[in-house]
Design a protein around this motif. Structure first.
Motif, PDB file in Angstrom:
ATOM      1  N   LEU A  35       0.826  -1.207   0.000  1.00  0.00           N
ATOM      2  CA  LEU A  35       0.000   0.000   0.000  1.00  0.00           C
ATOM      3  C   LEU A  35       0.863   1.261   0.000  1.00  0.00           C
ATOM      4  N   ASN A  36       1.952   1.263   0.750  1.00  0.00           N
ATOM      5  CA  ASN A  36       2.876   2.399   0.724  1.00  0.00           C
ATOM      6  C   ASN A  36       3.457   2.600  -0.669  1.00  0.00           C
ATOM      7  N   ARG A  37       3.854   1.518  -1.324  1.00  0.00           N
ATOM      8  CA  ARG A  37       4.399   1.615  -2.685  1.00  0.00           C
ATOM      9  C   ARG A  37       3.354   2.207  -3.620  1.00  0.00           C
ATOM     10  N   GLN A  38       2.115   1.710  -3.518  1.00  0.00           N
ATOM     11  CA  GLN A  38       1.071   2.197  -4.413  1.00  0.00           C
ATOM     12  C   GLN A  38       0.767   3.671  -4.174  1.00  0.00           C
ATOM     13  N   ILE A  39       0.804   4.120  -2.936  1.00  0.00           N
ATOM     14  CA  ILE A  39       0.588   5.541  -2.647  1.00  0.00           C
ATOM     15  C   ILE A  39       1.700   6.378  -3.282  1.00  0.00           C
ATOM     16  N   ARG A  40       2.947   5.944  -3.136  1.00  0.00           N
ATOM     17  CA  ARG A  40       4.085   6.685  -3.715  1.00  0.00           C
ATOM     18  C   ARG A  40       4.032   6.700  -5.238  1.00  0.00           C
ATOM     19  N   GLY A  43       0.214   8.971  -9.771  1.00  0.00           N
ATOM     20  CA  GLY A  43       0.622  10.119 -10.582  1.00  0.00           C
ATOM     21  C   GLY A  43       0.200  11.439  -9.967  1.00  0.00           C
ATOM     22  N   ARG A  44       0.702  12.507 -10.545  1.00  0.00           N
ATOM     23  CA  ARG A  44       0.409  13.851 -10.035  1.00  0.00           C
ATOM     24  C   ARG A  44      -1.053  14.229 -10.172  1.00  0.00           C
ATOM     25  N   ASP A  45      -1.770  13.624 -11.123  1.00  0.00           N
ATOM     26  CA  ASP A  45      -3.177  13.965 -11.328  1.00  0.00           C
ATOM     27  C   ASP A  45      -4.097  13.247 -10.354  1.00  0.00           C
ATOM     28  N   ALA A  46      -3.574  12.287  -9.617  1.00  0.00           N
ATOM     29  CA  ALA A  46      -4.400  11.528  -8.675  1.00  0.00           C
ATOM     30  C   ALA A  46      -4.708  12.381  -7.447  1.00  0.00           C
ATOM     31  N   PRO A  47      -5.819  12.094  -6.777  1.00  0.00           N
ATOM     32  CA  PRO A  47      -6.094  12.823  -5.533  1.00  0.00           C
ATOM     33  C   PRO A  47      -5.061  12.458  -4.474  1.00  0.00           C
ATOM     34  N   VAL A  48      -4.931  13.297  -3.475  1.00  0.00           N
ATOM     35  CA  VAL A  48      -4.047  12.990  -2.352  1.00  0.00           C
ATOM     36  C   VAL A  48      -4.672  11.833  -1.572  1.00  0.00           C
ATOM     37  N   ILE A  49      -3.890  10.797  -1.332  1.00  0.00           N
ATOM     38  CA  ILE A  49      -4.347   9.640  -0.564  1.00  0.00           C
ATOM     39  C   ILE A  49      -3.576   9.626   0.749  1.00  0.00           C
ATOM     40  N   ASP A  50      -4.296   9.795   1.843  1.00  0.00           N
ATOM     41  CA  ASP A  50      -3.682   9.678   3.154  1.00  0.00           C
ATOM     42  C   ASP A  50      -4.003   8.302   3.722  1.00  0.00           C
ATOM     43  N   THR A  63      -1.332   9.647  18.957  1.00  0.00           N
ATOM     44  CA  THR A  63      -1.390   9.505  17.495  1.00  0.00           C
ATOM     45  C   THR A  63       0.007   9.680  16.921  1.00  0.00           C
ATOM     46  N   LYS A  64       0.330   8.857  15.906  1.00  0.00           N
ATOM     47  CA  LYS A  64       1.630   8.935  15.235  1.00  0.00           C
ATOM     48  C   LYS A  64       1.389   9.394  13.797  1.00  0.00           C
ATOM     49  N   GLN A  65       2.256  10.266  13.270  1.00  0.00           N
ATOM     50  CA  GLN A  65       2.124  10.734  11.891  1.00  0.00           C
ATOM     51  C   GLN A  65       3.477  10.775  11.202  1.00  0.00           C
ATOM     52  N   LYS A  66       3.455  10.505   9.876  1.00  0.00           N
ATOM     53  CA  LYS A  66       4.661  10.518   9.052  1.00  0.00           C
ATOM     54  C   LYS A  66       4.251  10.909   7.629  1.00  0.00           C
ATOM     55  N   LEU A  73       0.901   9.268   6.621  1.00  0.00           N
ATOM     56  CA  LEU A  73       0.554   8.042   7.329  1.00  0.00           C
ATOM     57  C   LEU A  73       0.232   8.446   8.752  1.00  0.00           C
ATOM     58  N   THR A  74      -0.951   8.063   9.216  1.00  0.00           N
ATOM     59  CA  THR A  74      -1.362   8.369  10.581  1.00  0.00           C
ATOM     60  C   THR A  74      -1.777   7.074  11.253  1.00  0.00           C
ATOM     61  N   VAL A  75      -1.330   6.876  12.489  1.00  0.00           N
ATOM     62  CA  VAL A  75      -1.736   5.731  13.293  1.00  0.00           C
ATOM     63  C   VAL A  75      -2.485   6.279  14.494  1.00  0.00           C
ATOM     64  N   VAL A  76      -3.734   5.851  14.648  1.00  0.00           N
ATOM     65  CA  VAL A  76      -4.530   6.219  15.811  1.00  0.00           C
ATOM     66  C   VAL A  76      -4.870   4.955  16.578  1.00  0.00           C
ATOM     67  N   PHE A  77      -5.139   5.098  17.847  1.00  0.00           N
ATOM     68  CA  PHE A  77      -5.430   3.960  18.711  1.00  0.00           C
ATOM     69  C   PHE A  77      -6.872   4.051  19.184  1.00  0.00           C
ATOM     70  N   GLU A  78      -7.615   2.964  18.961  1.00  0.00           N
ATOM     71  CA  GLU A  78      -8.999   2.873  19.411  1.00  0.00           C
ATOM     72  C   GLU A  78      -9.038   1.915  20.592  1.00  0.00           C
ATOM     73  N   PRO A  79      -9.318   2.415  21.801  1.00  0.00           N
ATOM     74  CA  PRO A  79      -9.261   1.555  22.984  1.00  0.00           C
ATOM     75  C   PRO A  79     -10.391   0.537  23.089  1.00  0.00           C
ATOM     76  N   ARG A  80     -11.524   0.797  22.417  1.00  0.00           N
ATOM     77  CA  ARG A  80     -12.631  -0.166  22.460  1.00  0.00           C
ATOM     78  C   ARG A  80     -12.380  -1.219  21.392  1.00  0.00           C
ATOM     79  N   VAL A  81     -12.212  -2.460  21.805  1.00  0.00           N
ATOM     80  CA  VAL A  81     -11.864  -3.541  20.894  1.00  0.00           C
ATOM     81  C   VAL A  81     -13.097  -3.978  20.106  1.00  0.00           C
TER      82      VAL A  81
END
Length: 142
Positions: A35-40, A43-50, A63-66, A73-81
């Motif tokens: 998925l990271n490879r595909q995001i990178r 093309g320039r005409d594609a929408p921004v994919i976060d 929360t972690k972001q890169k 890339l954002t990682v969030v934590f959901e405490p309710r399983v």
């Protein structure tokens, strides 16, 4: 299984969401790297994919972001399983951060080589309310 729900409104970016039970294990998976490879490779005409990963293990961490090119890339934590809580966390994140479409993909899939490019091209090809991708079972090789 690839599952995606796209909701068209008027905003300019898309959210690729992956609920998972273990962010650190998922970050080492083939799915994550593909998925990271595909995001990178978009093309320039594609929408921004976060890329949003929801860790649904019950832990609570900040929360972690890169940055990944023009995406993030954002990682969030959901405490309710449970998957409903993880997916609802994605929907809340998308709403609160003005995303105009959401793609869900499970953490144990192998996305096809051009999955994300085909998905983003469909965003502009048709007027739609939702898109669901096809999927097939792949059994582990022993």
């Amino acid at each position: 299984m690839e599952t995606l729900i796209l909701i068209r409104e008027t905003r300019a970016n898309c959210l690729l969401a992956v609920p998972t039970r273990d962010w650190q294990q998922f970050s080492r998976s083939d799915c994550f790297h593909e998925l990271n490879r595909q995001i990178r490779d978009l093309g320039r005409d594609a929408p921004v994919i976060d890329f949003l990963v929801v860790d649904n293990s019950g832990r609570t961490e900040p929360t972690k972001q890169k940055k990944i090119g023009s995406s993030s890339l954002t990682v969030v934590f959901e405490p309710r399983v449970g998957i409903p809580f993880a997916r609802n966390r994605v929907l809340d994140w998308a709403k609160n951060n003005s995303y105009w479409s959401i793609a869900f993909i499970d953490d144990d899939v192998e996305p096809s080589e051009n999955w994300l490019a085909e998905l983003t091209s469909a965003l502009f090809a048709e007027d739609f309310d939702a898109i669901q991708g096809s999927w097939s079972f792949s059994y582990p090789r022993s």
